[in-house]
Each structure stands twice: as structure tokens, then as C-alpha cells.
Scaffold this motif. Structure first.
Motif, mmCIF file in Angstrom:
data_model
loop_
_atom_site.group_PDB
_atom_site.id
_atom_site.type_symbol
_atom_site.label_atom_id
_atom_site.label_comp_id
_atom_site.label_asym_id
_atom_site.label_seq_id
_atom_site.Cartn_x
_atom_site.Cartn_y
_atom_site.Cartn_z
ATOM 1 N N ALA A 88 101.526 -32.987 47.101
ATOM 2 C CA ALA A 88 101.558 -33.457 45.715
ATOM 3 C C ALA A 88 100.151 -33.470 45.151
ATOM 4 O O ALA A 88 99.242 -34.038 45.763
ATOM 5 C CB ALA A 88 102.157 -34.854 45.626
ATOM 6 N N ASP A 89 99.965 -32.800 44.017
ATOM 7 C CA ASP A 89 98.651 -32.739 43.364
ATOM 8 C C ASP A 89 97.564 -32.300 44.337
ATOM 9 O O ASP A 89 96.449 -32.820 44.336
ATOM 10 C CB ASP A 89 98.294 -34.100 42.757
ATOM 11 N N SER B 2 99.309 -26.581 45.130
ATOM 12 C CA SER B 2 99.162 -27.785 44.311
ATOM 13 C C SER B 2 100.304 -28.737 44.599
ATOM 14 O O SER B 2 100.121 -29.952 44.657
ATOM 15 C CB SER B 2 99.142 -27.415 42.830
ATOM 16 N N SER B 3 101.512 -28.182 44.783
ATOM 17 C CA SER B 3 102.678 -28.978 45.154
ATOM 18 C C SER B 3 103.604 -28.119 45.996
ATOM 19 O O SER B 3 103.677 -26.899 45.817
ATOM 20 C CB SER B 3 103.411 -29.498 43.915
ATOM 21 N N GLY C 237 106.047 -28.529 39.307
ATOM 22 C CA GLY C 237 105.448 -29.445 40.249
ATOM 23 C C GLY C 237 106.474 -30.305 40.942
ATOM 24 O O GLY C 237 107.684 -30.214 40.692
ATOM 25 N N LEU C 238 105.989 -31.177 41.788
ATOM 26 C CA LEU C 238 106.825 -32.032 42.620
ATOM 27 C C LEU C 238 107.267 -33.283 41.876
ATOM 28 O O LEU C 238 106.506 -33.878 41.116
ATOM 29 C CB LEU C 238 106.034 -32.440 43.867
ATOM 30 N N GLY D 8 106.856 -23.919 46.618
ATOM 31 C CA GLY D 8 105.974 -24.741 45.803
ATOM 32 C C GLY D 8 105.174 -23.915 44.827
ATOM 33 O O GLY D 8 105.480 -22.740 44.576
#
Length: 426
Positions: free
Chosen positions: A138-139, A302-303, A85-86, A168
Motif C-alpha cells: 500500500a502506497d 505502489s500497490s 490502488g489498494l 497491482g
């Protein structure tokens, strides 16, 4: 007999690729359960298991300009308890060190991310925002869109690529690359205009951009500077800003504001023709705004963060620079995006020469990656891991002048959320 220049260059490239492949073959160790074989530790660096399905290793690669030391984290996203993830400082227009973000957000490992607005020497009195150049998710939430091509920092895109390129992880947990394009509209009683910016340090000439609470407290004045083809171009004085609250104009100004945007509010900033379109909306006027980042893959992220492509179909892309060696940060995707490699090299110091972009692509290809992207390098290049015993986060690559630069964002490997499913597939 001297070879023609083109043949000599091709021969040199082939030699470097052969050296990389040989180094990887000689140093190769069998990867952990479920991980494909890949770049392995040289004799001076053993494989370290950071968590089940996540490994770190360091090794040396010989090149035509000297040895390059490489640091790689390989993560098997198919394993329960492993996700990517980010990393970011909590708002778009801010910077923080990768080690501090990884520590605070519980990452197992991380690298620095996209190029960012690091300096505004061409625009006296305009502060640098620290915001990244490319799109960010993000998310599952769109944080920002891409600045115009000429306003980017870092290396220019390869022919055929765009400012919208990202790397991503999808909502399915699979890593992938794509193009993320902003689609949006601003509607007033006078008509509709396209929304061409979202939390960006630079806007296209004649356009309207939106700033939300995700932007942070930095001044929005930078959005009036430069042109679509020249980042250092002058700032225009033909601007207009509206604050929209509960669907109506709450305030209007001829100049860009600063300070945090309250949650639920929206600031519209227009330059040139975009400013003219906003001037007709007086306080109390109803305004509708909608936007989204659309992936050309058709699969939501998702990111995601901005990136430059290096590798496609397991092959380096044509046109990559093979002359300038620097510290580099890259991400490689293997097994259809189910295995992720985070990579950083040493450089700008005696022990390691760094890599050219072409060599970086060769290395990713030799490690079994099908896709690969280049992130910010040079003084920003950073790879960190969390020690399983102490729980402390440490920088693993040798930093430029020993200094860890604060950056706009990064890509990290995290422990999976409780109950989160593993990525499915072979």
C-alpha cells in the motif's frame, strides 16, 4: 455416434468460447475516448460514464449451464485524473465491506480482493484474523507477505504458480502482475536467521515472522497453527515472542500476544526452530531486522494484492476448472497494463449461473485483455461504483443472499491526485 470424452469436452469448451465471443460482438458499443473496444452493455444495460476515462457496463453472457450476468468497470490509466490502488481497512488483520471502504477512501469504483482467513473451525479457541492470504503493498509500503501454500484460503494455484502471485499498480502507474517474495533477516549477537513472515496469519513451520503496527490488534496466536501443507493442522506450543524497541529486546514471552503493536516497535514471533533461535535473546539484547518485498519483474509496486492467474499473453492458462460455476471477481489488464478492467459476476441466484474459471478467462481474453487474474469469489464477490450525480457508492452486482460480506481488501479506481502525471506510452 458418440464422441470420445476428451473430444466432447473440447467441443463444449469451443462452443462456450464462441457463444461468449458472439455475445460480446453483438452487444459491443464503441468505448469512450482512449478506451479499446471491450465487453459492452447488453440491451438492458447502457454504458455509464463514471468519470472521464472510467466506464461501467453490465451484460449477459450465454454459457452451457445458463446465462451469466457480468458487471465491468473499464479504466484508462493513461488519462489524467485516473489511477488505481489498494482498498483496505487500515490494518492487515481486519475486514470491511467494499462499499464502505470505497465510500471512505473516495473511490470511483472497486471490487473485492484476495482470499482471507475467514474461519478457524479447525482450531478451537483461535480467532480468525480476517487477514488476506497473499502479499500486500500500500502506497509503496510492504504491508504483508504470503502465507505458506498449504495455509491459503480459496482455490489452489495452477501448476507452476505460487503463493506469491499478485496484481497491482507500479510506481509508474501501469498495472501488472508479478511475484512478490519476502526477503529479510533477523540478526542477534548469536547469529542471523531468515525472516520468513511479515504480518501473516500463518507462518512456515520452524520459521520467524515479524508483526508491525500495520498488523492491527488481532491475536498473533494463529501464526502457530497449521503446517506448510495443511491449514487445519494442530497448533504448536513451541513458540517464542520478542518485542523489539529502538533496536533492543524490550519484552519476551513464550506465548503469542494480541493488541496493537505500537508504532516503531516490532514483534518477532518464532515457532519450533524459529522459537529456539529467539529464546537466546534476553531483554536488552540488540536485534537487527530488515525486510522487503521483491518483485520478480524488477519493477516496484505502489500497490498490490494477492491474486490467482487466469490469462497470460491473451490466452487462458491450462488447467483452469470448467465445471463449477460461481459468482466471480476478476481483474483484466489490456494495452500493456494501461487499461484496467474490474469484473464481477452474479451467481447463486435464479437469474444468473455465474461462471467457471475457464469461462472467466475466456471472457477476459474476448474483451481484449492480455493478462487476467481471479480474486475471491462466491459470497465475497462485489463490484461497486460511485454515482457521478449523487456521489453515493452503490453495489452493482447481485450479492449472494443479498448480503455484502466484509472482506480483507480490494482493488479500486480513484480520481488522480492533483498534479499526478498520467501514464505515458501508447
Amino acid at each position: 455416434m458418440r464422441q470420445p470424452a476428451g473430444r466432447a469436452a473440447a467441443t463444449g469448451t469451443a462452443i462456450v468460447r464462441a457463444r461468449i465471443a458472439t455475445a460480446l460482438a453483438v452487444c459491443a458499443l464503441v468505448a469512450g475516448p482512449g478506451l479499446p473496444a471491450g465487453p459492452a452493455a447488453a440491451a438492458d444495460g447502457a454504458v455509464e460514464r463514471l468519470a472521464p476515462g472510467v466506464e461501467y457496463r453490465a451484460f449477459a453472457v450465454p454459457t452451457a449451464h445458463g446465462g451469466a450476468r457480468v458487471h465491468v468497470v473499464t479504466a484508462d490509466l493513461r488519462r489524467t485524473g485516473v489511477r488505481a490502488g489498494l482498498l483496505y481497512p487500515g490494518v492487515v488483520a481486519a475486514r470491511e465491506r467494499v462499499s464502505r471502504m470505497a465510500e471512505a477512501q473516495g473511490a470511483l469504483a472497486a471490487v473485492n480482493g484476495d482470499f482471507f482467513d475467514i474461519s478457524e473451525a479447525e482450531h478451537p479457541g483461535i480467532p480468525a484474523t480476517g487477514a488476506p492470504s497473499g502479499p500486500v503493498v500500500a502506497d509503496g509500503r510492504a504491508l504483508k507477505a504470503a502465507v505458506p501454500p498449504g495455509q491459503r484460503f480459496g482455490v489452489p494455484p495452477l501448476p507452476g504458480d505460487s503463493e506469491w502471485e499478485v496484481v497491482g499498480v507500479g510506481v509508474d502507474g501501469v498495472a501488472r502482475t508479478a511475484r512478490l517474495v519476502l526477503r529479510g533477516q533477523v540478526r542477534t549477537p548469536a547469529g542471523s536467521s531468515p525472516l520468513r513472515g511479515l504480518n501473516q496469519y500463518a507462518l512456515a513451520a520452524g520459521s520467524i515472522g515479524a508483526f508491525t503496527a500495520d498488523w492491527g490488534g488481532a491475536s498473533r496466536a494463529r501464526a502457530a497453527c497449521g503446517t506448510d501443507t495443511d491449514r487445519g493442522g494442530p497448533c504448536t506450543g513451541d513458540t517464542w515472542e520478542l518485542t523489539v524497541r529502538h533496536g533492543r529486546v524490550a519484552a519476551a514471552s513464550a506465548t503469542a500476544g494480541s493488541g496493537p503493536v505500537p508504532p516503531g516497535d516490532l514483534v518477532l514471533f518464532g515457532r519450533e526452530e524459529g522459537a529456539q533461535a529467539l529464546r537466546g535473546a534476553a531483554v536488552g539484547t540488540p536485534v537487527g531486522v530488515d525486510y522487503r518485498l521483491v518483485a520478480d519483474s524488477g519493477r516496484p509496486f505502489s500497490s498490490a494484492l494477492g491474486a490467482h492467474r487466469l490469462l497470460a499473453g491473451g490466452r487462458p492458462l491450462p488447467g483452469l476448472d470448467r465445471e463449477v460455476a460461481e459468482p466471480r471477481t476478476a481483474v483484466g489488464l489490456a494495452r500493456g497494463g494501461r487499461v484496467l478492467r474490474l469484473l464481477a459476476t452474479d451467481g447463486r441466484e435464479h437469474a444468473s449461473s455465474g461462471l467457471t474459471l475457464g469461462e472467466l478467462a475466456d471472457l477476459l481474453a474476448s474483451s481484449g485483455c492480455e493478462e487476467g487474474v481471479y480474486l475471491d469469489g462466491g459470497g465475497s464477490s462485489t463490484l461497486v461504483t460511485r454515482d457521478p450525480g449523487s456521489g453515493r457508492v452503490a453495489v452493482r452486482n447481485r450479492l449472494d443472499r443479498g448480503f455484502e460480506r466484509a472482506v480483507a481488501n480490494g482493488l479500486a479506481i480513484f480520481p488522480g491526485r492533483p498534479g499526478a502525471p498520467a501514464v505515458t506510452g501508447p
